[in-house]
Design a protein around this motif. Sequence first.
Motif, PDB file in Angstrom:
ATOM      1  N   LEU A 178      37.445  31.457  51.571  1.00 31.59           N
ATOM      2  CA  LEU A 178      38.460  30.947  50.654  1.00 31.59           C
ATOM      3  C   LEU A 178      38.891  29.560  51.093  1.00 31.59           C
ATOM      4  CD1 LEU A 178      40.371  31.461  48.252  1.00 31.59           C
ATOM      5  CD2 LEU A 178      41.948  32.525  49.884  1.00 31.59           C
ATOM      6  N   LYS A 179      38.700  28.590  50.213  1.00 31.74           N
ATOM      7  CA  LYS A 179      39.102  27.212  50.507  1.00 31.74           C
ATOM      8  C   LYS A 179      40.566  26.995  50.139  1.00 31.74           C
ATOM      9  CE  LYS A 179      36.047  24.064  49.252  1.00 31.74           C
ATOM     10  NZ  LYS A 179      35.350  23.007  48.478  1.00 31.74           N
ATOM     11  N   GLY A 180      41.008  27.611  49.026  1.00 33.65           N
ATOM     12  CA  GLY A 180      42.389  27.444  48.616  1.00 33.65           C
ATOM     13  C   GLY A 180      42.679  28.179  47.316  1.00 33.65           C
ATOM     14  N   ILE A 181      43.968  28.272  46.998  1.00 38.00           N
ATOM     15  CA  ILE A 181      44.413  28.908  45.755  1.00 38.00           C
ATOM     16  C   ILE A 181      45.319  27.917  45.047  1.00 38.00           C
ATOM     17  CG2 ILE A 181      45.762  30.780  44.741  1.00 38.00           C
ATOM     18  CD1 ILE A 181      45.047  32.468  47.159  1.00 38.00           C
ATOM     19  N   LYS A 182      45.101  27.758  43.744  1.00 38.87           N
ATOM     20  CA  LYS A 182      45.979  26.864  42.992  1.00 38.87           C
ATOM     21  C   LYS A 182      46.354  27.503  41.670  1.00 38.87           C
ATOM     22  CE  LYS A 182      42.388  24.103  40.785  1.00 38.87           C
ATOM     23  NZ  LYS A 182      41.859  22.771  40.578  1.00 38.87           N
ATOM     24  N   GLN A 183      47.496  27.063  41.161  1.00 41.76           N
ATOM     25  CA  GLN A 183      47.958  27.558  39.867  1.00 41.76           C
ATOM     26  C   GLN A 183      47.288  26.740  38.773  1.00 41.76           C
ATOM     27  OE1 GLN A 183      52.111  28.124  39.635  1.00 41.76           O
ATOM     28  NE2 GLN A 183      52.075  28.740  37.508  1.00 41.76           N
ATOM     29  N   ILE A 184      46.806  27.445  37.757  1.00 38.80           N
ATOM     30  CA  ILE A 184      46.207  26.766  36.611  1.00 38.80           C
ATOM     31  C   ILE A 184      47.010  27.128  35.371  1.00 38.80           C
ATOM     32  CG2 ILE A 184      43.895  26.533  37.579  1.00 38.80           C
ATOM     33  CD1 ILE A 184      43.073  29.076  36.111  1.00 38.80           C
ATOM     34  N   ARG A 185      46.522  26.824  34.214  1.00 40.08           N
ATOM     35  CA  ARG A 185      47.242  27.037  32.970  1.00 40.08           C
ATOM     36  C   ARG A 185      47.762  28.464  32.795  1.00 40.08           C
ATOM     37  NH1 ARG A 185      43.379  29.733  31.718  1.00 40.08           N
ATOM     38  NH2 ARG A 185      41.356  29.465  30.870  1.00 40.08           N
ATOM     39  N   ASN A 186      48.797  28.619  32.019  1.00 46.28           N
ATOM     40  CA  ASN A 186      49.379  29.914  31.652  1.00 46.28           C
ATOM     41  C   ASN A 186      49.707  30.802  32.851  1.00 46.28           C
ATOM     42  OD1 ASN A 186      49.084  29.155  28.981  1.00 46.28           O
ATOM     43  ND2 ASN A 186      47.090  30.126  28.795  1.00 46.28           N
ATOM     44  N   SER A 187      50.156  30.209  33.924  1.00 48.01           N
ATOM     45  CA  SER A 187      50.558  30.941  35.136  1.00 48.01           C
ATOM     46  C   SER A 187      49.419  31.715  35.781  1.00 48.01           C
ATOM     47  CB  SER A 187      51.717  31.893  34.832  1.00 48.01           C
ATOM     48  OG  SER A 187      52.820  31.176  34.355  1.00 48.01           O
ATOM     49  N   HIS A 188      48.191  31.374  35.474  1.00 51.57           N
ATOM     50  CA  HIS A 188      47.060  32.011  36.147  1.00 51.57           C
ATOM     51  C   HIS A 188      46.807  31.314  37.474  1.00 51.57           C
ATOM     52  CE1 HIS A 188      46.170  33.496  32.043  1.00 51.57           C
ATOM     53  NE2 HIS A 188      45.750  34.551  32.718  1.00 51.57           N
ATOM     54  N   LEU A 189      46.183  32.046  38.390  1.00 53.63           N
ATOM     55  CA  LEU A 189      45.858  31.488  39.698  1.00 53.63           C
ATOM     56  C   LEU A 189      44.341  31.459  39.864  1.00 53.63           C
ATOM     57  CD1 LEU A 189      48.499  33.556  41.618  1.00 53.63           C
ATOM     58  CD2 LEU A 189      48.628  31.118  41.122  1.00 53.63           C
ATOM     59  N   GLU A 190      43.876  30.475  40.636  1.00 61.74           N
ATOM     60  CA  GLU A 190      42.445  30.306  40.817  1.00 61.74           C
ATOM     61  C   GLU A 190      42.143  30.171  42.298  1.00 61.74           C
ATOM     62  OE1 GLU A 190      39.747  27.619  38.200  1.00 61.74           O
ATOM     63  OE2 GLU A 190      40.540  26.381  39.836  1.00 61.74           O
ATOM     64  N   ALA A 191      41.169  30.946  42.772  1.00 60.55           N
ATOM     65  CA  ALA A 191      40.724  30.848  44.159  1.00 60.55           C
ATOM     66  C   ALA A 191      39.472  29.989  44.182  1.00 60.55           C
ATOM     67  CB  ALA A 191      40.413  32.232  44.715  1.00 60.55           C
ATOM     68  N   GLU A 192      39.470  28.994  45.056  1.00 64.84           N
ATOM     69  CA  GLU A 192      38.278  28.164  45.220  1.00 64.84           C
ATOM     70  C   GLU A 192      37.608  28.558  46.529  1.00 64.84           C
ATOM     71  OE1 GLU A 192      36.746  23.539  45.186  1.00 64.84           O
ATOM     72  OE2 GLU A 192      38.886  23.947  45.054  1.00 64.84           O
ATOM     73  N   LEU A 193      36.296  28.784  46.464  1.00 65.31           N
ATOM     74  CA  LEU A 193      35.537  29.222  47.629  1.00 65.31           C
ATOM     75  C   LEU A 193      34.809  28.046  48.279  1.00 65.31           C
ATOM     76  CD1 LEU A 193      34.038  32.484  46.083  1.00 65.31           C
ATOM     77  CD2 LEU A 193      36.229  32.152  47.231  1.00 65.31           C
ATOM     78  N   ASP A 194      34.276  28.271  49.469  1.00 64.67           N
ATOM     79  CA  ASP A 194      33.535  27.247  50.206  1.00 64.67           C
ATOM     80  C   ASP A 194      32.387  26.652  49.401  1.00 64.67           C
ATOM     81  OD1 ASP A 194      35.136  27.712  52.388  1.00 64.67           O
ATOM     82  OD2 ASP A 194      33.696  29.018  53.385  1.00 64.67           O
ATOM     83  N   ASN A 195      31.762  27.475  48.567  1.00 69.11           N
ATOM     84  CA  ASN A 195      30.613  27.000  47.781  1.00 69.11           C
ATOM     85  C   ASN A 195      31.054  26.395  46.446  1.00 69.11           C
ATOM     86  OD1 ASN A 195      31.370  29.320  46.439  1.00 69.11           O
ATOM     87  ND2 ASN A 195      29.331  30.222  46.399  1.00 69.11           N
ATOM     88  N   ASP A 196      32.345  26.103  46.315  1.00 70.89           N
ATOM     89  CA  ASP A 196      32.970  25.499  45.130  1.00 70.89           C
ATOM     90  C   ASP A 196      33.019  26.422  43.917  1.00 70.89           C
ATOM     91  OD1 ASP A 196      33.589  23.129  46.459  1.00 70.89           O
ATOM     92  OD2 ASP A 196      31.602  22.294  46.048  1.00 70.89           O
ATOM     93  N   GLU A 197      32.693  27.681  44.096  1.00 72.46           N
ATOM     94  CA  GLU A 197      32.852  28.654  43.016  1.00 72.46           C
ATOM     95  C   GLU A 197      34.339  28.958  42.867  1.00 72.46           C
ATOM     96  OE1 GLU A 197      30.965  32.917  41.634  1.00 72.46           O
ATOM     97  OE2 GLU A 197      30.155  31.891  43.379  1.00 72.46           O
ATOM     98  N   LYS A 198      34.751  29.272  41.642  1.00 72.06           N
ATOM     99  CA  LYS A 198      36.161  29.548  41.384  1.00 72.06           C
ATOM    100  C   LYS A 198      36.299  30.940  40.779  1.00 72.06           C
ATOM    101  CE  LYS A 198      37.425  24.728  40.745  1.00 72.06           C
ATOM    102  NZ  LYS A 198      36.291  24.097  41.315  1.00 72.06           N
ATOM    103  N   LEU A 199      37.317  31.686  41.251  1.00 74.57           N
ATOM    104  CA  LEU A 199      37.598  33.028  40.763  1.00 74.57           C
ATOM    105  C   LEU A 199      39.050  33.101  40.321  1.00 74.57           C
ATOM    106  CD1 LEU A 199      35.985  35.046  43.705  1.00 74.57           C
ATOM    107  CD2 LEU A 199      34.975  34.619  41.464  1.00 74.57           C
ATOM    108  N   ILE A 200      39.316  33.897  39.305  1.00 75.25           N
ATOM    109  CA  ILE A 200      40.686  34.099  38.841  1.00 75.25           C
ATOM    110  C   ILE A 200      41.354  35.159  39.726  1.00 75.25           C
ATOM    111  CG2 ILE A 200      42.139  34.855  36.907  1.00 75.25           C
ATOM    112  CD1 ILE A 200      40.797  32.129  36.508  1.00 75.25           C
TER     113      ILE A 200
END
Length: 142
Positions: A107-129
């Motif tokens: 896990l590289k980091g977690i950020k808030q995106i639209r509509n109060s959803h959160l997104e996890a960014e991984l080392d390989n730049d993949e993103k998960l909700i």
Amino acid sequence: MKIITRQVEEQPLTVIVEYPEYNKSVAKIVKKINSLDMDFAASVDDKQVHIPLTEIYYFEIVERKVFVYTEKDVYRLSLTMAELEDMTRESDIVRISRTCLLNIEHLKGIKQIRNSHLEAELDNDEKLIVSRKYLKDIKQRF
């Protein structure tokens, strides 16, 4: 804490943890060492492979099947999510949604995106909700 390493010819990797008192720090170190040795039998194109936990980015259920995602590959696992959670309870695997378990090692980091959803960014730049329901668990372990 003192760390000593030495090479011993023709011996398996051995880790000895010495401590004056067993506490949370010691338990965390032992847990981490144990998870480094865990692997999973998975399949791809009718071939069986063993994937070390350290290489796994996340597990996901898709149409009632469990898949293992590594940096570049996807494998089919013949376990249920409940079995996976049991097996990985003492590792860096954490649930981020009803259908996904994430290895926070990647896990590289977690950020808030639209509509109060959160997104996890991984080392390989993949993103998960990330479901808000599981955010507390991730924060505790991250």
